[in-house]
Motif scaffolding. Structure first.
Motif, PDB file in Angstrom:
ATOM      1  N   MET B   1       0.726  -0.809  -0.115  1.00 61.94           N
ATOM      2  CA  MET B   1      -0.116   0.262  -0.122  1.00 61.94           C
ATOM      3  C   MET B   1       0.840   1.220  -0.146  1.00 61.94           C
ATOM      4  SD  MET B   1      -3.283   0.829   2.677  1.00 61.94           S
ATOM      5  CE  MET B   1      -2.064   1.957   3.893  1.00 61.94           C
ATOM      6  N   LEU B   2       0.431   2.342  -0.796  1.00 57.55           N
ATOM      7  CA  LEU B   2       0.844   3.534  -0.256  1.00 57.55           C
ATOM      8  C   LEU B   2       0.235   5.098  -0.785  1.00 57.55           C
ATOM      9  CD1 LEU B   2       4.070   4.839  -1.736  1.00 57.55           C
ATOM     10  CD2 LEU B   2       3.255   5.169  -3.301  1.00 57.55           C
ATOM     11  N   SER B   3       0.453   5.469  -0.080  1.00 56.20           N
ATOM     12  CA  SER B   3      -0.389   6.711  -0.139  1.00 56.20           C
ATOM     13  C   SER B   3       0.544   7.438   0.007  1.00 56.20           C
ATOM     14  CB  SER B   3      -1.098   6.588   0.998  1.00 56.20           C
ATOM     15  OG  SER B   3      -0.309   6.459   2.212  1.00 56.20           O
ATOM     16  N   ARG B   4      -0.442   8.989  -0.911  1.00 56.61           N
ATOM     17  CA  ARG B   4       0.286  10.268  -0.707  1.00 56.61           C
ATOM     18  C   ARG B   4      -0.848  11.487  -0.647  1.00 56.61           C
ATOM     19  NH1 ARG B   4       4.164  11.020  -4.549  1.00 56.61           N
ATOM     20  NH2 ARG B   4       5.922   9.752  -3.286  1.00 56.61           N
ATOM     21  N   ASP B   5      -0.789  12.398   0.255  1.00 55.30           N
ATOM     22  CA  ASP B   5      -1.552  13.103   0.249  1.00 55.30           C
ATOM     23  C   ASP B   5      -2.778  12.642   1.185  1.00 55.30           C
ATOM     24  OD1 ASP B   5       0.394  15.211  -0.305  1.00 55.30           O
ATOM     25  OD2 ASP B   5      -0.448  14.916  -2.428  1.00 55.30           O
ATOM     26  N   GLY B   6      -2.366  11.571   1.801  1.00 59.34           N
ATOM     27  CA  GLY B   6      -3.695  10.752   2.823  1.00 59.34           C
ATOM     28  C   GLY B   6      -4.485   9.595   1.376  1.00 59.34           C
ATOM     29  N   LYS B   7      -4.269  10.271   0.347  1.00 60.49           N
ATOM     30  CA  LYS B   7      -4.458   9.226  -0.469  1.00 60.49           C
ATOM     31  C   LYS B   7      -4.466   7.590  -0.764  1.00 60.49           C
ATOM     32  CE  LYS B   7      -5.656   9.008  -5.692  1.00 60.49           C
ATOM     33  NZ  LYS B   7      -5.320  10.295  -6.483  1.00 60.49           N
ATOM     34  N   LYS B   8      -4.933   6.771  -0.791  1.00 55.89           N
ATOM     35  CA  LYS B   8      -4.622   5.825  -1.638  1.00 55.89           C
ATOM     36  C   LYS B   8      -4.199   5.777  -2.764  1.00 55.89           C
ATOM     37  CE  LYS B   8      -5.682   3.754   3.238  1.00 55.89           C
ATOM     38  NZ  LYS B   8      -6.801   2.995   4.065  1.00 55.89           N
ATOM     39  N   GLY B  12      -3.978  -2.729  -3.507  1.00 55.85           N
ATOM     40  CA  GLY B  12      -3.869  -4.193  -3.207  1.00 55.85           C
ATOM     41  C   GLY B  12      -3.715  -3.918  -4.720  1.00 55.85           C
ATOM     42  N   VAL B  13      -2.430  -5.125  -4.392  1.00 59.69           N
ATOM     43  CA  VAL B  13      -1.946  -5.125  -5.564  1.00 59.69           C
ATOM     44  C   VAL B  13      -0.710  -6.370  -5.007  1.00 59.69           C
ATOM     45  CG1 VAL B  13       0.452  -4.614  -6.914  1.00 59.69           C
ATOM     46  CG2 VAL B  13      -0.964  -2.742  -6.234  1.00 59.69           C
ATOM     47  N   ASN B  14      -1.379  -7.882  -5.898  1.00 60.60           N
ATOM     48  CA  ASN B  14      -1.159  -8.850  -5.753  1.00 60.60           C
ATOM     49  C   ASN B  14      -0.180  -9.260  -7.237  1.00 60.60           C
ATOM     50  OD1 ASN B  14      -0.216 -11.494  -4.901  1.00 60.60           O
ATOM     51  ND2 ASN B  14      -2.249 -12.419  -4.098  1.00 60.60           N
ATOM     52  N   LEU B  15       0.854  -9.219  -7.353  1.00 58.61           N
ATOM     53  CA  LEU B  15       1.482  -9.707  -8.549  1.00 58.61           C
ATOM     54  C   LEU B  15       2.581 -10.694  -8.527  1.00 58.61           C
ATOM     55  CD1 LEU B  15       1.282  -8.110 -11.739  1.00 58.61           C
ATOM     56  CD2 LEU B  15       3.394  -6.841 -10.770  1.00 58.61           C
ATOM     57  N   GLU B  49       4.155   0.261   2.502  1.00 59.54           N
ATOM     58  CA  GLU B  49       3.247   0.568   3.912  1.00 59.54           C
ATOM     59  C   GLU B  49       3.288  -0.011   4.464  1.00 59.54           C
ATOM     60  OE1 GLU B  49       0.797   3.586   2.618  1.00 59.54           O
ATOM     61  OE2 GLU B  49       2.318   5.314   2.836  1.00 59.54           O
ATOM     62  N   GLU B  50       2.559  -1.775   3.420  1.00 57.86           N
ATOM     63  CA  GLU B  50       2.021  -2.612   3.850  1.00 57.86           C
ATOM     64  C   GLU B  50       3.076  -3.484   2.577  1.00 57.86           C
ATOM     65  OE1 GLU B  50      -1.949  -1.242   5.538  1.00 57.86           O
ATOM     66  OE2 GLU B  50      -2.433  -3.241   4.747  1.00 57.86           O
ATOM     67  N   GLY B  51       2.825  -4.856   3.172  1.00 61.47           N
ATOM     68  CA  GLY B  51       2.680  -5.780   2.484  1.00 61.47           C
ATOM     69  C   GLY B  51       4.611  -5.325   2.181  1.00 61.47           C
ATOM     70  N   SER B  52       4.695  -6.915   1.167  1.00 60.47           N
ATOM     71  CA  SER B  52       6.517  -6.789   0.699  1.00 60.47           C
ATOM     72  C   SER B  52       6.293  -7.191  -0.248  1.00 60.47           C
ATOM     73  CB  SER B  52       6.466  -8.640   1.869  1.00 60.47           C
ATOM     74  OG  SER B  52       5.685  -9.136   1.307  1.00 60.47           O
ATOM     75  N   LEU B  53       7.446  -7.268  -0.451  1.00 60.44           N
ATOM     76  CA  LEU B  53       8.283  -7.126  -2.353  1.00 60.44           C
ATOM     77  C   LEU B  53       9.257  -8.567  -2.557  1.00 60.44           C
ATOM     78  CD1 LEU B  53       7.994  -6.227  -4.842  1.00 60.44           C
ATOM     79  CD2 LEU B  53       9.474  -4.636  -3.870  1.00 60.44           C
ATOM     80  N   ILE B  54       8.457  -9.531  -2.835  1.00 61.75           N
ATOM     81  CA  ILE B  54       9.503 -10.936  -2.717  1.00 61.75           C
ATOM     82  C   ILE B  54      10.523 -11.221  -4.643  1.00 61.75           C
ATOM     83  CG2 ILE B  54      10.235 -13.313  -2.295  1.00 61.75           C
ATOM     84  CD1 ILE B  54       9.382 -11.749  -0.231  1.00 61.75           C
ATOM     85  N   PHE B  55      11.859 -11.456  -4.068  1.00 65.83           N
ATOM     86  CA  PHE B  55      12.424 -11.066  -5.850  1.00 65.83           C
ATOM     87  C   PHE B  55      13.462 -12.072  -5.148  1.00 65.83           C
ATOM     88  CE2 PHE B  55      16.041  -9.855  -8.230  1.00 65.83           C
ATOM     89  CZ  PHE B  55      15.530  -9.966  -9.730  1.00 65.83           C
ATOM     90  N   ASP B  56      13.189 -13.140  -6.013  1.00 61.71           N
ATOM     91  CA  ASP B  56      14.405 -14.800  -5.965  1.00 61.71           C
ATOM     92  C   ASP B  56      13.679 -15.202  -4.088  1.00 61.71           C
ATOM     93  OD1 ASP B  56      15.032 -14.786  -8.858  1.00 61.71           O
ATOM     94  OD2 ASP B  56      17.322 -14.128  -8.742  1.00 61.71           O
ATOM     95  N   GLY B  57      12.340 -14.616  -3.876  1.00 58.56           N
ATOM     96  CA  GLY B  57      12.432 -15.995  -2.913  1.00 58.56           C
ATOM     97  C   GLY B  57      13.295 -15.027  -1.896  1.00 58.56           C
ATOM     98  N   GLU B  58      13.579 -13.991  -1.918  1.00 58.77           N
ATOM     99  CA  GLU B  58      14.261 -12.798  -0.919  1.00 58.77           C
ATOM    100  C   GLU B  58      13.054 -11.525  -0.376  1.00 58.77           C
ATOM    101  OE1 GLU B  58      18.086 -10.216   0.016  1.00 58.77           O
ATOM    102  OE2 GLU B  58      18.309 -12.061  -1.601  1.00 58.77           O
TER     103      GLU B  58
END
Ligand SMILES: Nc1ncnc2c1ncn2[C@@H]1O[C@H](COP(=O)(O)OP(=O)(O)OP(=O)(O)O)[C@@H](O)[C@H]1O
Ligand SMILES: [Mg+2]
Lengths: 320, 236
Positions: B1-8, B12-15, B49-58
């Motif tokens: 999640m990423l927000s700017r000026d209070g606006k999200k 919901g990015v699941n990729l 802000e929330e969630g994670s980013l996995i690259f090559d298992g890391e």
């Protein structure tokens, strides 16, 4: 005994060659007899080689050398003249007095490298008088290298007179290693139909102090000038730039263009001064001080550079 | 999640992008596609802000741009930077620096791949009077020399003339053949069609992923006006 002297001298020549290379020069040019060159280490003249059309006189003084170089009337020197001034030790004083004369209708390009690779406590002063005769042309490219310690004071001062139809083009660059303390003060008197172009590029780091004063008086009708400075400063470095152009004659045209990039706690000041007392003269200026473009930095980081290297690459591009 | 000026902006990015997969992201202007690209690259102001980013298992969520780049992720901007005074050859060489440098022939080859004559461009400045399309091509060439594991291309086709679109498609396929995965943001059907997979983004949400042609069709026929506001988004 003689043998020893020669050894010392040739060591010094080697050291100067290495220093010249460190400053970005190709040391081989200093030893080619068909090329005019002058190499001064401290107050010793290691090499003074004039070629046809060039009269080169040198006089060693207590702390430096007095140099007189004359380009004879009508001679267009085909290859650049290489000058190398420097000090190899960590401390010392070097005073160079220069007197350049480009006689009527002559043309020459001077490539100077000033190199102080080990400077910890060095003062280098240069006082130059340059006289560019009628329709003569002088191009002066000066590159400095002050080593990594910053313990150096460099004070180059020059007065340049450009006679009718003459041209003077200079490029001063001090972009690798430390600056130390630089006080650069050049003033130009430009007569009728003459052209003057001054470009200064300096990269200051740590507690370097940079002072650049460039002044052009457009005294003659149709005299033209451009002062262009590119200063980049970072850490706690400080810079002060003054570009002064005076328009005293009809159709005189001058322009001052100053761009400064600052990082960290660096402080920059740019003052373009424009004085015009002839209604037909026109002098313009622009000055910008700002930080390095964020997108440029992030692009280079996305290619694998660390942030500092990215900024360095961008700044060096600007100073190239 | 990423927000700017209070606006999200990203909600919901699941990729998932597979190995040597060409994955296109499509969606309306302002959907958050570039924002997604910036977040993946870890640009300043686009931190997770929330969630994670996995690259090559890391987990690379906390890594800097440089660290991500050194792991093999890179980004070609929608609007490339200008770089006053930087030579094309030096720019192209930067990406290869951590891989032991680059040969003259490799530099030339990278330019040829984006259809620029090496002898004409290698010694020019990136910022100097280059047209928008030329700068886009040089941006792509700088990705080629980097040989990334994941190339994120933000609208590589924008500013490129229609005639050359095919070359961009070829280039994307070359990345794949050379072992890269490609995440390509695009408005062009031709590029989506050349992908292995596509995802549709709408108002900061990946609405669905799947067959590129199917996703394109869905976007064209069902998504305008966007209906994600009324029906809760679900990833396919
Ligand atoms: N720095 C910012 N501050 C505030 N809002 C922003 C910022 N950057 C982007 N936005 C907003 O986030 C939304 C998504 O922008 P983004 O650039 O990601 O869209 P996009 O899908 O790439 O659009 P396009 O197809 O036009 O390139 C937009 O509504 C935009 O106005
Ligand atoms: Mg975008």
């Amino acid at each position: 005994m003689t043998q020893i002297t020669i050894n010392t001298l040739s060591n010094e020549i080697e050291s100067m060659d290495a220093a010249y290379s460190a400053a970005g020069g190709d040391a081989a040019v200093l030893h080619q007899h068909e090329l005019a060159s002058l190499v001064i280490s401290g107050n010793k003249v290691l090499n003074a080689n004039g070629t046809e059309g060039i009269v080169l006189e040198t006089q060693e003084t207590k702390h430096g050398v007095d140099v007189k170089m004359t380009i004879k009337k009508g001679y267009k020197i085909p290859l650049p003249v290489h000058l190398c001034f420097g000090l190899i030790p960590e401390d010392g004083l070097q005073e160079i007095n220069m007197n350049f004369v480009a006689e009527e209708d002559s043309a020459v390009e001077l490539i100077a490298h000033c190199t102080f690779p080990n400077a910890v406590k060095i003062i280098h002063r240069m006082d130059a008088q340059m006289h560019i005769g009628k329709n003569a042309s002088l191009k002066y490219i000066e590159t400095h290298f002050h080593g990594p310690h910053g313990g150096i004071q460099v004070v180059p001062r020059a007065h340049i007179k450009i006679e009718e139809g003459g041209s003077y083009c200079t490029n001063f660059s001090l972009v690798s290693g430390r600056v130390g303390y630089l006080e650069f003060d050049y003033s130009v008197d430009a007569e009728k139909d003459s052209v003057c172009e001054m470009v200064t590029k300096v990269y200051g780091k740590k507690d370097d102090k940079i002072k650049v004063i460039e002044k052009v008086s457009l005294n003659g009708e149709n005299a033209r000038s451009v002062i262009k400075s590119r200063l980049a400063i970072t850490d706690n470095a400080e810079s002060e730039f003054r570009g002064i152009t005076e328009g005293h004659a009809p159709r005189a045209r001058g322009h001052v263009d100053c761009m400064e990039v600052i990082q960290g706690n660096a402080k920059a000041e740019a003052i373009p001064i424009v004085r015009v007392d002839n209604p037909l003269a026109k002098v313009t200026h622009e000055a910008a001080i700002g930080c390095v473009d964020k997108k440029e930095v992030e692009t280079l980081m996305a290619r694998g550079l660390e942030e500092d290297d990215a900024i360095d690459t961008i700044v060096k591009g600007m100073l190239a | 999640m990423l927000s700017r000026d209070g606006k999200k902006i990203l909600r919901g990015v699941n990729l998932e992008v597979g190995d040597q997969e060409i994955h296109s992201i499509i969606g309306a202007n302002g959907a958050g596609k570039s924002t997604l690209a910036y977040t993946l690259m870890g640009l300043q102001g686009y931190e997770h802000e929330e969630g994670s980013l996995i690259f090559d298992g890391e987990d690379i969520t906390k890594l800097s741009i440089t660290e991500r780049a050194r792991k093999g992720i890179t980004l070609a901007w929608q609007e490339p930077a200008r770089f006053e005074g930087l030579k094309v050859r030096d720019y192209l060489a930067i990406g290869a620096k951590n891989k032991g440098g680059i040969t003259e022939e490799e530099l030339k080859d990278a330019l040829r791949k984006v259809d620029l004559k090496p002898e004409k461009y290698l010694d020019r400045e990136v910022g100097e009077a280059l047209s928008g399309g030329e700068r886009k091509r040089i941006e792509l060439a700088s990705i080629i020399t980097m040989k990334p594991k994941l190339a994120i291309l933000d609208e590589p086709d924008s500013g490129i003339d229609v005639v050359s679109l095919k070359e961009i498609v070829n280039l994307i396929q070359t990345f794949k053949e050379n072992g890269s995965s490609v995440l390509v943001i695009t408005h062009r059907k031709e590029i989506a069609a050349a992908s292995d997979k596509a995802s549709l983004m709408c108002e900061g949400v990946i609405l669905r992923s799947g067959d590129p042609l199917e996703i394109s069709e869905f976007f064209k026929n069902r998504c305008i006006p966007c209906d994600s506001r009324v029906s809760p988004p679900k990833a396919a």
